[in-house]
Design a protein around this motif. Structure first.
Motif, PDB file in Angstrom:
ATOM      1  N   LYS A   1       4.769  -9.396 -18.339  1.00 17.22           N
ATOM      2  CA  LYS A   1       4.663  -8.619 -17.099  1.00 17.22           C
ATOM      3  C   LYS A   1       3.927  -9.432 -16.044  1.00 17.22           C
ATOM      4  O   LYS A   1       2.788  -9.854 -16.245  1.00 17.22           O
ATOM      5  CB  LYS A   1       3.926  -7.307 -17.360  1.00 17.22           C
ATOM      6  N   ALA A   2       4.575  -9.635 -14.900  1.00 19.04           N
ATOM      7  CA  ALA A   2       4.001 -10.467 -13.849  1.00 19.04           C
ATOM      8  C   ALA A   2       2.669  -9.924 -13.337  1.00 19.04           C
ATOM      9  O   ALA A   2       1.709 -10.686 -13.137  1.00 19.04           O
ATOM     10  CB  ALA A   2       4.995 -10.609 -12.695  1.00 19.04           C
ATOM     11  N   GLU A   3       2.583  -8.617 -13.115  1.00 16.47           N
ATOM     12  CA  GLU A   3       1.347  -8.039 -12.579  1.00 16.47           C
ATOM     13  C   GLU A   3       0.197  -8.209 -13.559  1.00 16.47           C
ATOM     14  O   GLU A   3      -0.947  -8.509 -13.151  1.00 16.47           O
ATOM     15  CB  GLU A   3       1.557  -6.553 -12.260  1.00 16.47           C
ATOM     16  N   LEU A   4       0.462  -8.032 -14.832  1.00 16.67           N
ATOM     17  CA  LEU A   4      -0.580  -8.230 -15.838  1.00 16.67           C
ATOM     18  C   LEU A   4      -0.980  -9.704 -15.897  1.00 16.67           C
ATOM     19  O   LEU A   4      -2.172 -10.029 -16.028  1.00 16.67           O
ATOM     20  CB  LEU A   4      -0.089  -7.756 -17.206  1.00 16.67           C
ATOM     21  N   GLY A   5      -0.001 -10.578 -15.782  1.00 17.48           N
ATOM     22  CA  GLY A   5      -0.305 -12.002 -15.755  1.00 17.48           C
ATOM     23  C   GLY A   5      -1.201 -12.373 -14.598  1.00 17.48           C
ATOM     24  O   GLY A   5      -2.127 -13.195 -14.732  1.00 17.48           O
TER      25      GLY A   5
ATOM     26  N   ILE B   1      -3.910 -22.746 -19.855  1.00 18.52           N
ATOM     27  CA  ILE B   1      -2.727 -23.175 -20.606  1.00 18.52           C
ATOM     28  C   ILE B   1      -1.841 -21.972 -20.866  1.00 18.52           C
ATOM     29  O   ILE B   1      -2.258 -20.822 -20.703  1.00 18.52           O
ATOM     30  CB  ILE B   1      -3.089 -23.865 -21.940  1.00 18.52           C
ATOM     31  N   GLY B   2      -0.624 -22.233 -21.320  1.00 19.04           N
ATOM     32  CA  GLY B   2       0.326 -21.148 -21.598  1.00 19.04           C
ATOM     33  C   GLY B   2       1.123 -20.846 -20.353  1.00 19.04           C
ATOM     34  O   GLY B   2       2.153 -21.445 -20.089  1.00 19.04           O
ATOM     35  N   LEU B   3       0.660 -19.857 -19.587  1.00 18.30           N
ATOM     36  CA  LEU B   3       1.189 -19.424 -18.289  1.00 18.30           C
ATOM     37  C   LEU B   3       2.440 -18.565 -18.367  1.00 18.30           C
ATOM     38  O   LEU B   3       2.883 -18.018 -17.367  1.00 18.30           O
ATOM     39  CB  LEU B   3       1.425 -20.607 -17.342  1.00 18.30           C
ATOM     40  N   GLY B   4       3.055 -18.427 -19.553  1.00 16.60           N
ATOM     41  CA  GLY B   4       4.069 -17.406 -19.760  1.00 16.60           C
ATOM     42  C   GLY B   4       5.462 -17.711 -19.236  1.00 16.60           C
ATOM     43  O   GLY B   4       5.804 -18.842 -18.901  1.00 16.60           O
ATOM     44  N   PHE B   5       6.273 -16.639 -19.178  1.00 16.94           N
ATOM     45  CA  PHE B   5       7.656 -16.734 -18.734  1.00 16.94           C
ATOM     46  C   PHE B   5       7.724 -17.127 -17.253  1.00 16.94           C
ATOM     47  O   PHE B   5       6.757 -17.003 -16.513  1.00 16.94           O
ATOM     48  CB  PHE B   5       8.366 -15.396 -18.939  1.00 16.94           C
ATOM     49  N   THR B   6       8.886 -17.568 -16.822  1.00 18.51           N
ATOM     50  CA  THR B   6       9.076 -18.087 -15.468  1.00 18.51           C
ATOM     51  C   THR B   6       8.632 -17.110 -14.392  1.00 18.51           C
ATOM     52  O   THR B   6       7.929 -17.487 -13.447  1.00 18.51           O
ATOM     53  CB  THR B   6      10.558 -18.447 -15.259  1.00 18.51           C
ATOM     54  N   HIS B   7       9.027 -15.845 -14.507  1.00 18.36           N
ATOM     55  CA  HIS B   7       8.683 -14.888 -13.454  1.00 18.36           C
ATOM     56  C   HIS B   7       7.178 -14.648 -13.389  1.00 18.36           C
ATOM     57  O   HIS B   7       6.630 -14.390 -12.310  1.00 18.36           O
ATOM     58  CB  HIS B   7       9.438 -13.572 -13.642  1.00 18.36           C
ATOM     59  N   VAL B   8       6.491 -14.761 -14.524  1.00 19.24           N
ATOM     60  CA  VAL B   8       5.036 -14.614 -14.539  1.00 19.24           C
ATOM     61  C   VAL B   8       4.394 -15.838 -13.890  1.00 19.24           C
ATOM     62  O   VAL B   8       3.453 -15.721 -13.095  1.00 19.24           O
ATOM     63  CB  VAL B   8       4.512 -14.436 -15.978  1.00 19.24           C
ATOM     64  N   MET B   9       4.896 -17.019 -14.199  1.00 23.64           N
ATOM     65  CA  MET B   9       4.391 -18.250 -13.587  1.00 23.64           C
ATOM     66  C   MET B   9       4.560 -18.234 -12.086  1.00 23.64           C
ATOM     67  O   MET B   9       3.651 -18.598 -11.334  1.00 23.64           O
ATOM     68  CB  MET B   9       5.114 -19.465 -14.163  1.00 23.64           C
ATOM     69  N   LEU B  10       5.730 -17.827 -11.616  1.00 20.73           N
ATOM     70  CA  LEU B  10       5.990 -17.795 -10.182  1.00 20.73           C
ATOM     71  C   LEU B  10       5.039 -16.839  -9.469  1.00 20.73           C
ATOM     72  O   LEU B  10       4.557 -17.129  -8.374  1.00 20.73           O
ATOM     73  CB  LEU B  10       7.444 -17.394  -9.918  1.00 20.73           C
TER      74      LEU B  10
ATOM     75  N   GLN C   1       5.164 -23.170 -21.712  1.00 20.20           N
ATOM     76  CA  GLN C   1       6.377 -22.365 -21.873  1.00 20.20           C
ATOM     77  C   GLN C   1       7.337 -22.530 -20.710  1.00 20.20           C
ATOM     78  O   GLN C   1       8.378 -23.135 -20.849  1.00 20.20           O
ATOM     79  CB  GLN C   1       6.042 -20.887 -22.070  1.00 20.20           C
ATOM     80  N   GLY C   2       7.017 -21.976 -19.560  1.00 22.93           N
ATOM     81  CA  GLY C   2       7.956 -21.961 -18.445  1.00 22.93           C
ATOM     82  C   GLY C   2       7.918 -23.231 -17.615  1.00 22.93           C
ATOM     83  O   GLY C   2       6.953 -23.989 -17.633  1.00 22.93           O
ATOM     84  N   GLY C   3       8.977 -23.442 -16.850  1.00 20.31           N
ATOM     85  CA  GLY C   3       9.060 -24.560 -15.906  1.00 20.31           C
ATOM     86  C   GLY C   3       9.960 -24.178 -14.756  1.00 20.31           C
ATOM     87  O   GLY C   3      11.077 -24.680 -14.647  1.00 20.31           O
ATOM     88  N   PRO C   4       9.501 -23.271 -13.878  1.00 24.84           N
ATOM     89  CA  PRO C   4      10.368 -22.762 -12.807  1.00 24.84           C
ATOM     90  C   PRO C   4      10.979 -23.875 -11.965  1.00 24.84           C
ATOM     91  O   PRO C   4      10.285 -24.820 -11.568  1.00 24.84           O
ATOM     92  CB  PRO C   4       9.415 -21.898 -11.966  1.00 24.84           C
ATOM     93  N   THR C   5      12.259 -23.749 -11.687  1.00 22.88           N
ATOM     94  CA  THR C   5      12.962 -24.759 -10.906  1.00 22.88           C
ATOM     95  C   THR C   5      12.302 -24.980  -9.553  1.00 22.88           C
ATOM     96  O   THR C   5      12.145 -26.114  -9.105  1.00 22.88           O
ATOM     97  CB  THR C   5      14.430 -24.335 -10.718  1.00 22.88           C
ATOM     98  N   LYS C   6      11.897 -23.904  -8.895  1.00 25.94           N
ATOM     99  CA  LYS C   6      11.257 -24.041  -7.581  1.00 25.94           C
ATOM    100  C   LYS C   6       9.987 -24.869  -7.671  1.00 25.94           C
ATOM    101  O   LYS C   6       9.687 -25.671  -6.775  1.00 25.94           O
ATOM    102  CB  LYS C   6      10.948 -22.668  -6.984  1.00 25.94           C
TER     103      LYS C   6
ATOM    104  N   ASN D   1      18.800 -11.414 -17.587  1.00 22.37           N
ATOM    105  CA  ASN D   1      18.783 -11.312 -16.128  1.00 22.37           C
ATOM    106  C   ASN D   1      17.348 -11.401 -15.604  1.00 22.37           C
ATOM    107  O   ASN D   1      16.728 -10.404 -15.253  1.00 22.37           O
ATOM    108  CB  ASN D   1      19.446 -10.007 -15.687  1.00 22.37           C
ATOM    109  N   TYR D   2      16.812 -12.609 -15.573  1.00 19.52           N
ATOM    110  CA  TYR D   2      15.511 -12.888 -14.950  1.00 19.52           C
ATOM    111  C   TYR D   2      15.569 -14.316 -14.447  1.00 19.52           C
ATOM    112  O   TYR D   2      16.557 -15.021 -14.658  1.00 19.52           O
ATOM    113  CB  TYR D   2      14.364 -12.648 -15.930  1.00 19.52           C
ATOM    114  N   GLN D   3      14.534 -14.779 -13.749  1.00 20.56           N
ATOM    115  CA  GLN D   3      14.629 -16.076 -13.087  1.00 20.56           C
ATOM    116  C   GLN D   3      14.889 -17.214 -14.059  1.00 20.56           C
ATOM    117  O   GLN D   3      15.663 -18.129 -13.777  1.00 20.56           O
ATOM    118  CB  GLN D   3      13.358 -16.355 -12.277  1.00 20.56           C
ATOM    119  N   GLY D   4      14.240 -17.171 -15.233  1.00 20.35           N
ATOM    120  CA  GLY D   4      14.458 -18.225 -16.217  1.00 20.35           C
ATOM    121  C   GLY D   4      15.902 -18.290 -16.677  1.00 20.35           C
ATOM    122  O   GLY D   4      16.467 -19.377 -16.865  1.00 20.35           O
ATOM    123  N   GLY D   5      16.518 -17.118 -16.868  1.00 21.80           N
ATOM    124  CA  GLY D   5      17.917 -17.080 -17.267  1.00 21.80           C
ATOM    125  C   GLY D   5      18.834 -17.625 -16.186  1.00 21.80           C
ATOM    126  O   GLY D   5      19.779 -18.382 -16.469  1.00 21.80           O
ATOM    127  N   LYS D   6      18.558 -17.258 -14.940  1.00 21.47           N
ATOM    128  CA  LYS D   6      19.375 -17.750 -13.828  1.00 21.47           C
ATOM    129  C   LYS D   6      19.244 -19.259 -13.679  1.00 21.47           C
ATOM    130  O   LYS D   6      20.227 -19.962 -13.421  1.00 21.47           O
ATOM    131  CB  LYS D   6      18.968 -17.033 -12.537  1.00 21.47           C
TER     132      LYS D   6
END
Length: 389
Positions: free
Chosen positions: A75-79, A96-105, A122-127, A169-174
């Motif tokens: 959950k982004a807000e919890l992150g 460290i960690g930082l979670g799924f892409t949408h949480v990182m963003l 974990q994540g590595g958002p394209t942006k 259907n989330y940013q990482g998947g896209k």
């Protein structure tokens, strides 16, 4: 000497070795998913990191280390709340960690403004690999699903021209599908399902009706296990070639076993890698945790190695944040990664090899066998848009 409060004692894991007033304590905050169907992803990251710390006697650069961990539940807000607590209340030296892409963003702005060293396992958002790159955020992973590009290229070499593509259907998947299509250069059917979905029966029926010549999926953790089991129940395993990213790996193979045989998986690391550092890591991980590590475990372990090397460069002192950031950047080419070939690009993403493995039967079990390395010493195309040097 410092004493842990009751609250921090509950949150703290691993080591808090108080060796006297002369030794400064290093505080590290881990934020990631530790509950629900994706819990094994976060647990593998923290297990790999704690192993790296334990192998150094609970110290980095000779300084005692305390690790705090929190569950963002994807959950982004919890992150956001967790990272704010780590930075403002706990005064951590590194994240460290930082979670799924949408949480990182969601967290990028506050981490960037804080100047605190952050390492994604974990994540590595394209942006954030491109024009959104930040000097103090580093990645021991990859730009989101860059391995998907390698798999797309591999599938083209296998002659597939009618692929069916599925992900959440989330940013990482896209990002994963966009990366896949850089390697797979003919049109595809794209299907996006709900994040953390467990029942894929309707989508599998649609897949059968489409009559593709191959499938590419990006479903991690429990989602991937459920998808492959349901694909097998539908009688499609072995009949329709299945290519995956982050779906069949060390976290899921123990649950899938023979159901995964024949599946191709794109990745930047596997336990079978023959580097000396990897052999040491795998043996230690299996001895401690009684299971084979996944690439998330390897990312956590690499993060520990990276931090230790960086802290040595600043003599264990983190008060000068810019100097510590520079030390992490420099350590990227000096520390011994379990994957061998590794260095940071200008965008703080790894320049590394991208492989494809196939699950094959071995004795009474299964193993990953290297099939190809479609992208070698590869720097992601987003780095050109990053203003960092």
């Amino acid at each position: 000497m410092k004493k842990l409060t009751l609250a921090s004692a509950i949150a703290a894991i691993g080591f808090s070795m108080l060796a006297g007033a002369a030794s400064a304590e290093i505080k590290i905050g881990f934020s990631g998913v530790l509950s629900g169907p994706q819990a094994l992803l976060g647990q593998d990251q923290i297990d790999g990191f704690m192993l790296g710390l334990e192998m150094r006697g609970g110290k980095f650069a000779g300084q005692p280390v305390t690790v705090l961990k929190e569950d963002d539940q994807t959950k982004a807000e919890l992150g956001l709340q967790i990272i704010r607590k780590f930075i403002e209340r706990d005064k951590v030296d590194a994240l460290i960690g930082l979670g799924f892409t949408h949480v990182m963003l969601a967290n990028a702005k506050q981490i960037g403004e804080s100047g605190v060293v952050a390492i994604s396992t974990q994540g590595g958002p394209t942006k954030m690999a491109g024009d959104g790159c930040l000097a103090n955020i580093f990645y021991v992973t990859q730009p989101n699903a860059m391995s998907a590009e390698a798999m797309g290229k591999f599938m083209m070499s296998k002659g597939h021209r009618k692929a069916y593509v599925m992900t959440s259907n989330y940013q990482g998947g896209k990002d994963a599908i966009a990366d896949f299509k850089r390697g797979y250069t003919v049109p595809v059917n794209e299907v996006y399902t709900t994040l953390n979905q467990s029942d894929f029966s309707a989508e599998i029926a649609q897949l059968q009706a489409a009559n593709p010549d191959s499938i590419f999926v990006f479903y991690s953790g429990g989602m991937g296990i459920n998808f492959i089991k349901q694909l097998s129940q539908a009688g499609l395993m072995g009949k329709l070639p299945l290519y995956t990213y982050a779906t069949v790996d060390g976290t899921s193979l123990p649950a899938l076993r023979s159901a995964a045989e024949g599946v191709y998986a794109s990745t930047i690391w596997d336990a079978s890698s023959n580097t000396p550092e990897n052999k040491k890591f795998v043996a230690a991980f299996e001895a401690k945790y009684k299971r084979t590590p996944s690439f998330f475990s390897a990312f956590g372990y690499d993060a520990a190695n990276l931090l230790d090397e960086a802290l040595k460069k600043v003599n264990g002192k983190t008060s000068d944040k810019k100097a510590f950031v520079a030390a992490v950047k420099a350590a990227g080419k000096d520390f011994k990664s379990v994957r061998g070939n590794f260095r940071f690009g200008n965008n703080n993403m790894p320049i590394q090899d991208y492989h494809v493995y196939q699950v094959v039967k071995k004795g009474d079990g299964q193993e990953f066998k290297l099939a190809a390395t479609p992208l070698a010493s590869y720097q992601d195309p987003f780095a050109a848009s990053c203003p960092l040097k």
